[in-house]
Design an enzyme around this catalytic site. Structure first.
Site, PDB file in Angstrom:
ATOM      1  N   GLU A 166      14.450  37.971   3.850  1.00 17.76           N
ATOM      2  CA  GLU A 166      13.702  38.167   2.623  1.00 17.76           C
ATOM      3  C   GLU A 166      12.374  38.609   2.795  1.00 17.76           C
ATOM      4  O   GLU A 166      11.144  38.057   2.446  1.00 17.76           O
ATOM      5  CB  GLU A 166      13.495  36.862   1.866  1.00 17.76           C
ATOM      6  CG  GLU A 166      15.106  36.534   1.252  1.00 17.76           C
ATOM      7  CD  GLU A 166      15.164  35.372   0.434  1.00 17.76           C
ATOM      8  OE1 GLU A 166      14.184  34.741   0.009  1.00 17.76           O
ATOM      9  OE2 GLU A 166      16.309  35.275  -0.456  1.00 17.76           O
ATOM     10  N   GLU A 284      22.973  35.708   1.022  1.00 18.69           N
ATOM     11  CA  GLU A 284      22.453  34.558   0.178  1.00 18.69           C
ATOM     12  C   GLU A 284      23.015  34.732  -1.211  1.00 18.69           C
ATOM     13  O   GLU A 284      22.636  35.634  -1.712  1.00 18.69           O
ATOM     14  CB  GLU A 284      21.208  34.113   0.109  1.00 18.69           C
ATOM     15  CG  GLU A 284      20.495  33.748   1.552  1.00 18.69           C
ATOM     16  CD  GLU A 284      19.199  32.996   1.391  1.00 18.69           C
ATOM     17  OE1 GLU A 284      18.340  32.956  -0.028  1.00 18.69           O
ATOM     18  OE2 GLU A 284      18.566  33.067   2.495  1.00 18.69           O
TER      19      GLU A 284
HETATM   20  C1  BGC Z   1      14.741  30.383   0.671  1.00 20.87           C
HETATM   21  C2  BGC Z   1      14.746  28.906   0.383  1.00 20.87           C
HETATM   22  C3  BGC Z   1      15.231  28.990  -1.263  1.00 20.87           C
HETATM   23  C4  BGC Z   1      16.480  30.008  -1.470  1.00 20.87           C
HETATM   24  C5  BGC Z   1      16.790  30.039  -2.699  1.00 20.87           C
HETATM   25  C6  BGC Z   1      16.074  31.234   0.459  1.00 20.87           C
HETATM   26  O1  BGC Z   1      15.873  32.401   1.242  1.00 20.87           O
HETATM   27  O2  BGC Z   1      14.372  30.391   2.156  1.00 20.87           O
HETATM   28  O3  BGC Z   1      13.598  28.282   0.297  1.00 20.87           O
HETATM   29  O4  BGC Z   1      15.661  27.798  -1.643  1.00 20.87           O
HETATM   30  O5  BGC Z   1      16.122  31.323  -0.977  1.00 20.87           O
HETATM   31  O6  BGC Z   1      15.485  30.425  -3.516  1.00 20.87           O
END
Ligand code: BGC
Length: 346
Positions: A166, A284
Protein backbone atom coordinates in the site's frame (compact mmCIF):
# COMPACT_ATOMS: atom_id res chain seq x y z
CA UNK A 1 -18.21 -19.13 -50.82
CA UNK A 2 -15.00 -21.14 -50.39
CA UNK A 3 -15.00 -24.92 -50.61
CA UNK A 4 -14.35 -26.81 -47.36
CA UNK A 5 -11.03 -28.01 -48.79
CA UNK A 6 -9.57 -24.51 -48.48
CA UNK A 7 -10.71 -23.76 -44.96
CA UNK A 8 -7.97 -25.61 -43.00
CA UNK A 9 -5.29 -24.03 -45.19
CA UNK A 10 -6.75 -20.61 -44.61
CA UNK A 11 -7.01 -21.18 -40.89
CA UNK A 12 -3.39 -22.32 -40.80
CA UNK A 13 -2.28 -19.22 -42.72
CA UNK A 14 -4.23 -16.97 -40.33
CA UNK A 15 -2.73 -18.71 -37.29
CA UNK A 16 0.82 -18.36 -38.66
CA UNK A 17 0.28 -14.69 -39.36
CA UNK A 18 -0.99 -14.17 -35.82
CA UNK A 19 2.02 -16.03 -34.41
CA UNK A 20 4.38 -13.80 -36.42
CA UNK A 21 2.59 -10.67 -35.21
CA UNK A 22 2.80 -11.86 -31.60
CA UNK A 23 6.48 -12.68 -31.90
CA UNK A 24 7.07 -9.17 -33.24
CA UNK A 25 5.47 -7.52 -30.20
CA UNK A 26 8.11 -8.19 -27.56
CA UNK A 27 7.06 -8.71 -24.00
CA UNK A 28 3.29 -8.80 -24.32
CA UNK A 29 2.51 -12.44 -25.06
CA UNK A 30 5.37 -13.96 -23.08
CA UNK A 31 4.67 -11.53 -20.26
CA UNK A 32 1.06 -12.58 -20.05
CA UNK A 33 1.87 -16.30 -20.04
CA UNK A 34 4.31 -16.50 -17.15
CA UNK A 35 2.66 -14.20 -14.65
CA UNK A 36 -0.87 -15.35 -15.51
CA UNK A 37 0.18 -18.93 -14.88
CA UNK A 38 1.63 -18.05 -11.47
CA UNK A 39 -1.52 -16.14 -10.61
CA UNK A 40 -3.74 -19.12 -11.41
CA UNK A 41 -1.67 -21.26 -9.05
CA UNK A 42 -1.86 -18.60 -6.34
CA UNK A 43 -5.64 -19.01 -6.32
CA UNK A 44 -7.13 -18.12 -2.99
CA UNK A 45 -5.11 -17.27 0.10
CA UNK A 46 -5.10 -15.58 3.47
CA UNK A 47 -2.93 -12.88 5.06
CA UNK A 48 -1.01 -13.85 8.15
CA UNK A 49 -1.57 -10.31 9.41
CA UNK A 50 -0.62 -8.55 12.65
CA UNK A 51 2.29 -10.92 13.28
CA UNK A 52 5.57 -10.24 11.46
CA UNK A 53 4.55 -6.75 10.34
CA UNK A 54 4.19 -5.52 13.92
CA UNK A 55 7.31 -3.61 15.07
CA UNK A 56 8.17 -6.86 16.87
CA UNK A 57 6.27 -10.11 16.41
CA UNK A 58 3.77 -10.39 19.28
CA UNK A 59 3.37 -6.61 19.75
CA UNK A 60 -0.02 -6.81 18.06
CA UNK A 61 -1.12 -10.03 19.71
CA UNK A 62 -0.18 -12.56 17.05
CA UNK A 63 2.77 -14.96 17.15
CA UNK A 64 2.81 -17.36 14.21
CA UNK A 65 2.29 -20.99 15.21
CA UNK A 66 3.14 -24.07 13.15
CA UNK A 67 -0.49 -25.23 13.24
CA UNK A 68 -1.67 -22.02 11.55
CA UNK A 69 -0.14 -23.19 8.29
CA UNK A 70 -1.64 -26.66 8.61
CA UNK A 71 -5.08 -25.23 9.35
CA UNK A 72 -4.91 -22.83 6.42
CA UNK A 73 -3.94 -25.59 4.02
CA UNK A 74 -6.58 -27.97 5.36
CA UNK A 75 -9.26 -25.28 4.92
CA UNK A 76 -8.53 -25.21 1.19
CA UNK A 77 -6.35 -22.12 0.71
CA UNK A 78 -3.51 -22.17 -1.82
CA UNK A 79 -1.23 -19.52 -0.41
CA UNK A 80 -0.41 -17.19 2.46
CA UNK A 81 0.55 -13.55 2.16
CA UNK A 82 3.24 -12.77 4.70
CA UNK A 83 3.34 -9.10 5.75
CA UNK A 84 6.75 -8.24 7.24
CA UNK A 85 8.12 -5.15 8.97
CA UNK A 86 11.72 -5.33 7.73
CA UNK A 87 12.51 -1.71 8.57
CA UNK A 88 12.20 -2.24 12.35
CA UNK A 89 14.74 -5.07 12.09
CA UNK A 90 17.42 -3.41 9.94
CA UNK A 91 20.30 -1.08 10.85
CA UNK A 92 19.59 2.59 10.25
CA UNK A 93 23.03 3.15 8.68
CA UNK A 94 24.56 1.64 5.55
CA UNK A 95 24.79 -1.21 4.70
CA UNK A 96 21.45 -1.46 6.56
CA UNK A 97 22.02 -5.02 7.70
CA UNK A 98 18.86 -6.95 8.61
CA UNK A 99 19.06 -8.76 11.97
CA UNK A 100 20.01 -12.41 11.26
CA UNK A 101 17.58 -13.72 13.91
CA UNK A 102 14.70 -11.96 12.18
CA UNK A 103 15.73 -13.31 8.78
CA UNK A 104 15.70 -16.78 10.35
CA UNK A 105 12.20 -16.21 11.68
CA UNK A 106 10.94 -15.24 8.22
CA UNK A 107 12.74 -18.29 6.77
CA UNK A 108 10.91 -20.43 9.29
CA UNK A 109 7.53 -19.05 8.19
CA UNK A 110 8.34 -19.61 4.51
CA UNK A 111 9.38 -23.19 5.30
CA UNK A 112 6.18 -23.85 7.27
CA UNK A 113 4.16 -22.67 4.30
CA UNK A 114 6.14 -24.76 1.84
CA UNK A 115 5.98 -27.89 4.04
CA UNK A 116 2.20 -27.47 3.91
CA UNK A 117 2.05 -26.97 0.16
CA UNK A 118 1.21 -23.27 0.41
CA UNK A 119 2.71 -20.63 -1.86
CA UNK A 120 3.97 -17.42 -0.25
CA UNK A 121 3.71 -13.74 -1.13
CA UNK A 122 6.38 -12.08 1.01
CA UNK A 123 6.12 -8.32 1.37
CA UNK A 124 7.50 -5.27 3.15
CA UNK A 125 4.90 -3.58 5.36
CA UNK A 126 4.76 -0.43 7.50
CA UNK A 127 7.99 1.33 6.58
CA UNK A 128 6.52 4.56 7.97
CA UNK A 129 9.66 6.68 7.44
CA UNK A 130 9.68 5.77 3.74
CA UNK A 131 6.10 6.98 3.42
CA UNK A 132 6.99 10.22 5.21
CA UNK A 133 10.17 10.93 3.24
CA UNK A 134 10.66 8.60 0.25
CA UNK A 135 13.84 10.28 -1.02
CA UNK A 136 15.64 9.98 2.32
CA UNK A 137 14.81 6.27 2.57
CA UNK A 138 15.26 5.07 -1.01
CA UNK A 139 18.77 3.67 -0.52
CA UNK A 140 17.81 1.83 2.65
CA UNK A 141 14.68 0.41 1.03
CA UNK A 142 16.65 -0.91 -1.96
CA UNK A 143 19.44 -2.20 0.28
CA UNK A 144 16.94 -4.20 2.36
CA UNK A 145 15.43 -5.72 -0.77
CA UNK A 146 18.87 -6.55 -2.09
CA UNK A 147 19.59 -8.51 1.10
CA UNK A 148 16.21 -10.26 1.13
CA UNK A 149 16.45 -11.14 -2.56
CA UNK A 150 20.02 -12.45 -2.37
CA UNK A 151 19.22 -14.45 0.74
CA UNK A 152 16.16 -16.08 -0.86
CA UNK A 153 17.43 -16.42 -4.43
CA UNK A 154 17.65 -20.23 -4.29
CA UNK A 155 14.04 -20.63 -3.11
CA UNK A 156 11.70 -22.37 -5.55
CA UNK A 157 9.38 -20.24 -7.66
CA UNK A 158 6.43 -20.73 -5.29
CA UNK A 159 7.64 -17.62 -3.44
CA UNK A 160 6.78 -14.15 -4.73
CA UNK A 161 8.17 -10.80 -3.53
CA UNK A 162 5.95 -7.77 -3.00
CA UNK A 163 8.20 -4.75 -2.56
CA UNK A 164 5.79 -2.56 -0.65
CA UNK A 165 2.35 -2.86 0.88
CA UNK A 166 0.00 0.00 0.00
CA UNK A 167 2.31 2.83 -1.12
CA UNK A 168 0.67 6.04 0.14
CA UNK A 169 1.13 9.37 1.89
CA UNK A 170 4.21 11.08 0.35
CA UNK A 171 4.83 8.25 -2.12
CA UNK A 172 3.14 9.74 -5.16
CA UNK A 173 2.83 7.96 -8.51
CA UNK A 174 6.09 9.31 -9.98
CA UNK A 175 8.05 8.43 -6.87
CA UNK A 176 6.52 4.98 -6.66
CA UNK A 177 7.02 4.12 -10.33
CA UNK A 178 10.65 5.15 -10.07
CA UNK A 179 11.31 3.43 -6.71
CA UNK A 180 9.70 0.24 -7.95
CA UNK A 181 11.75 0.21 -11.17
CA UNK A 182 15.03 0.83 -9.31
CA UNK A 183 14.29 -1.88 -6.75
CA UNK A 184 13.29 -4.34 -9.46
CA UNK A 185 16.57 -3.76 -11.27
CA UNK A 186 18.50 -4.62 -8.10
CA UNK A 187 16.35 -7.66 -7.27
CA UNK A 188 16.52 -8.99 -10.82
CA UNK A 189 20.31 -9.44 -10.59
CA UNK A 190 19.82 -12.21 -8.00
CA UNK A 191 16.26 -13.33 -8.92
CA UNK A 192 15.92 -12.98 -12.69
CA UNK A 193 12.54 -14.69 -12.97
CA UNK A 194 10.84 -14.56 -9.58
CA UNK A 195 7.26 -13.27 -9.56
CA UNK A 196 7.15 -9.73 -8.16
CA UNK A 197 3.87 -8.24 -6.94
CA UNK A 198 3.20 -4.53 -7.40
CA UNK A 199 0.18 -2.33 -6.86
CA UNK A 200 -0.78 1.30 -7.42
CA UNK A 201 -0.44 4.18 -4.93
CA UNK A 202 -3.25 5.31 -2.65
CA UNK A 203 -3.19 2.05 -0.68
CA UNK A 204 -3.33 -0.10 -3.82
CA UNK A 205 -6.55 1.51 -4.93
CA UNK A 206 -8.27 0.39 -8.14
CA UNK A 207 -8.77 4.05 -9.05
CA UNK A 208 -4.98 4.57 -9.22
CA UNK A 209 -4.15 1.69 -11.57
CA UNK A 210 -3.96 4.23 -14.38
CA UNK A 211 -0.93 5.89 -12.74
CA UNK A 212 1.07 2.67 -12.46
CA UNK A 213 3.89 2.56 -15.02
CA UNK A 214 5.62 -0.78 -15.06
CA UNK A 215 8.97 -1.81 -16.49
CA UNK A 216 8.95 -4.30 -19.35
CA UNK A 217 9.28 -7.41 -17.18
CA UNK A 218 7.34 -10.59 -17.79
CA UNK A 219 7.06 -11.71 -14.16
CA UNK A 220 5.02 -8.94 -12.58
CA UNK A 221 1.69 -9.53 -10.86
CA UNK A 222 -0.46 -6.47 -10.22
CA UNK A 223 -2.22 -6.17 -6.87
CA UNK A 224 -5.20 -4.16 -5.67
CA UNK A 225 -6.67 -4.03 -2.16
CA UNK A 226 -10.42 -4.04 -1.80
CA UNK A 227 -12.18 -2.50 1.21
CA UNK A 228 -15.09 -0.66 -0.41
CA UNK A 229 -17.29 0.73 0.95
CA UNK A 230 -14.83 1.78 3.64
CA UNK A 231 -17.54 3.03 6.00
CA UNK A 232 -18.77 -0.57 6.09
CA UNK A 233 -15.45 -2.50 6.18
CA UNK A 234 -13.66 -0.09 8.52
CA UNK A 235 -16.46 0.84 10.88
CA UNK A 236 -15.08 1.33 14.39
CA UNK A 237 -11.46 0.84 13.21
CA UNK A 238 -9.36 2.95 15.58
CA UNK A 239 -6.47 3.40 13.08
CA UNK A 240 -8.79 5.24 10.68
CA UNK A 241 -9.59 8.01 13.18
CA UNK A 242 -12.62 9.17 15.15
CA UNK A 243 -14.91 9.28 12.09
CA UNK A 244 -14.83 5.48 11.93
CA UNK A 245 -16.94 5.33 15.08
CA UNK A 246 -19.68 7.27 13.29
CA UNK A 247 -19.87 4.45 10.73
CA UNK A 248 -20.77 1.84 13.37
CA UNK A 249 -23.94 -0.02 12.44
CA UNK A 250 -23.38 0.24 8.66
CA UNK A 251 -24.64 -2.90 6.99
CA UNK A 252 -23.93 -4.49 3.64
CA UNK A 253 -26.87 -6.36 2.19
CA UNK A 254 -25.84 -7.08 -1.39
CA UNK A 255 -28.46 -4.68 -2.75
CA UNK A 256 -28.56 -3.97 -6.47
CA UNK A 257 -26.69 -0.67 -5.93
CA UNK A 258 -24.02 -2.23 -3.67
CA UNK A 259 -23.49 -5.08 -6.13
CA UNK A 260 -23.32 -2.73 -9.11
CA UNK A 261 -20.69 -0.57 -7.34
CA UNK A 262 -18.58 -3.59 -6.55
CA UNK A 263 -18.93 -4.99 -10.06
CA UNK A 264 -17.88 -1.64 -11.52
CA UNK A 265 -14.67 -1.65 -9.43
CA UNK A 266 -13.77 -5.18 -10.48
CA UNK A 267 -14.61 -4.47 -14.12
CA UNK A 268 -12.33 -1.43 -13.98
CA UNK A 269 -9.44 -3.55 -12.68
CA UNK A 270 -10.10 -6.23 -15.29
CA UNK A 271 -10.19 -3.67 -18.11
CA UNK A 272 -6.85 -2.26 -16.97
CA UNK A 273 -5.41 -5.76 -16.72
CA UNK A 274 -6.55 -6.63 -20.24
CA UNK A 275 -5.24 -3.39 -21.69
CA UNK A 276 -1.81 -3.86 -20.12
CA UNK A 277 -1.70 -7.67 -20.36
CA UNK A 278 -1.17 -8.06 -16.62
CA UNK A 279 -2.79 -10.53 -14.21
CA UNK A 280 -4.53 -9.16 -11.10
CA UNK A 281 -4.25 -10.21 -7.44
CA UNK A 282 -6.65 -8.91 -4.78
CA UNK A 283 -3.95 -9.08 -2.11
CA UNK A 284 -6.19 -7.82 0.71
CA UNK A 285 -9.92 -7.64 1.32
CA UNK A 286 -11.89 -7.97 4.52
CA UNK A 287 -14.42 -6.40 6.86
CA UNK A 288 -13.49 -5.53 10.46
CA UNK A 289 -15.05 -7.37 13.39
CA UNK A 290 -17.12 -4.35 14.47
CA UNK A 291 -19.43 -4.90 11.48
CA UNK A 292 -22.24 -7.42 11.96
CA UNK A 293 -21.42 -10.99 10.96
CA UNK A 294 -24.25 -11.39 8.43
CA UNK A 295 -23.07 -8.35 6.48
CA UNK A 296 -19.43 -9.45 6.69
CA UNK A 297 -20.31 -12.86 5.32
CA UNK A 298 -22.37 -11.47 2.43
CA UNK A 299 -19.69 -8.93 1.51
CA UNK A 300 -16.85 -11.45 1.77
CA UNK A 301 -18.72 -13.93 -0.41
CA UNK A 302 -19.46 -11.22 -2.96
CA UNK A 303 -15.83 -10.07 -3.19
CA UNK A 304 -14.61 -13.65 -3.60
CA UNK A 305 -17.16 -14.28 -6.33
CA UNK A 306 -16.09 -11.09 -8.14
CA UNK A 307 -12.42 -12.09 -7.90
CA UNK A 308 -13.17 -15.54 -9.24
CA UNK A 309 -15.41 -14.46 -12.07
CA UNK A 310 -12.82 -11.90 -13.20
CA UNK A 311 -9.96 -14.43 -13.08
CA UNK A 312 -8.15 -12.68 -10.19
CA UNK A 313 -6.37 -14.42 -7.32
CA UNK A 314 -7.09 -13.15 -3.81
CA UNK A 315 -6.03 -13.16 -0.17
CA UNK A 316 -8.36 -12.39 2.74
CA UNK A 317 -7.22 -9.86 5.35
CA UNK A 318 -6.58 -11.64 7.76
CA UNK A 319 -6.20 -14.92 9.60
CA UNK A 320 -6.62 -14.47 13.37
CA UNK A 321 -6.80 -10.84 14.46
CA UNK A 322 -9.44 -8.07 14.15
CA UNK A 323 -10.73 -9.25 10.75
CA UNK A 324 -9.92 -12.84 11.64
CA UNK A 325 -11.52 -15.78 9.91
CA UNK A 326 -9.98 -17.91 12.69
CA UNK A 327 -10.54 -17.51 16.42
CA UNK A 328 -7.17 -18.18 18.10
CA UNK A 329 -8.61 -18.26 21.65
CA UNK A 330 -11.38 -20.72 20.83
CA UNK A 331 -8.97 -22.47 18.41
CA UNK A 332 -11.60 -22.74 15.71
CA UNK A 333 -12.55 -21.16 12.41
CA UNK A 334 -15.38 -18.65 12.36
CA UNK A 335 -17.34 -20.99 10.15
CA UNK A 336 -19.58 -18.47 8.34
CA UNK A 337 -16.53 -16.45 7.29
CA UNK A 338 -14.54 -19.51 6.32
CA UNK A 339 -17.44 -20.79 4.26
CA UNK A 340 -17.75 -17.42 2.56
CA UNK A 341 -14.05 -17.63 1.68
CA UNK A 342 -13.74 -21.21 0.62
CA UNK A 343 -17.09 -22.47 -0.56
CA UNK A 344 -16.42 -21.45 -4.13
CA UNK A 345 -12.85 -22.76 -4.13
CA UNK A 346 -13.37 -26.27 -2.80
C1 BGC B 1 -2.81 -2.75 7.15
C2 BGC B 1 -3.51 -3.14 8.40
C3 BGC B 1 -4.97 -2.86 8.32
C4 BGC B 1 -5.55 -3.42 7.05
C5 BGC B 1 -6.96 -2.99 6.88
C6 BGC B 1 -3.44 -3.47 6.04
O1 BGC B 1 -2.73 -3.28 4.87
O2 BGC B 1 -1.49 -3.08 7.24
O3 BGC B 1 -2.94 -2.46 9.49
O4 BGC B 1 -5.63 -3.46 9.39
O5 BGC B 1 -4.79 -3.06 5.93
O6 BGC B 1 -7.06 -1.62 7.07
Amino acid sequence: MLGSFYRPALLWAAASTLAVILSLTPGKSAQAETAFDFNRKLGSGINLGNALEAPKEGDWGVILQPEYFTLIKAAGFNHVRLPVSWSTHAAVDAPYTIEPAFVERVDWAIKQARDNGLKVVLNMHHYEQLEADPAAHTQRFIAMWQQIAEHLQKEPDDLAFEFYNEPARNINADKWNSLFAQTLKTVRSSNPRRCVVVGPIDWNDVGELHSLQLPNDKNLLVTIHYYAPKRFTHQGASWIGPEADKWLGTKWTGSAKETADMTADFDKAADWGRLHARPIYVGEFGAYEKADMDSRVLWTKAVRAQAQSHGFSDAYWEFCSGFGAYDPQGKKWRTPLLDALTVTTK
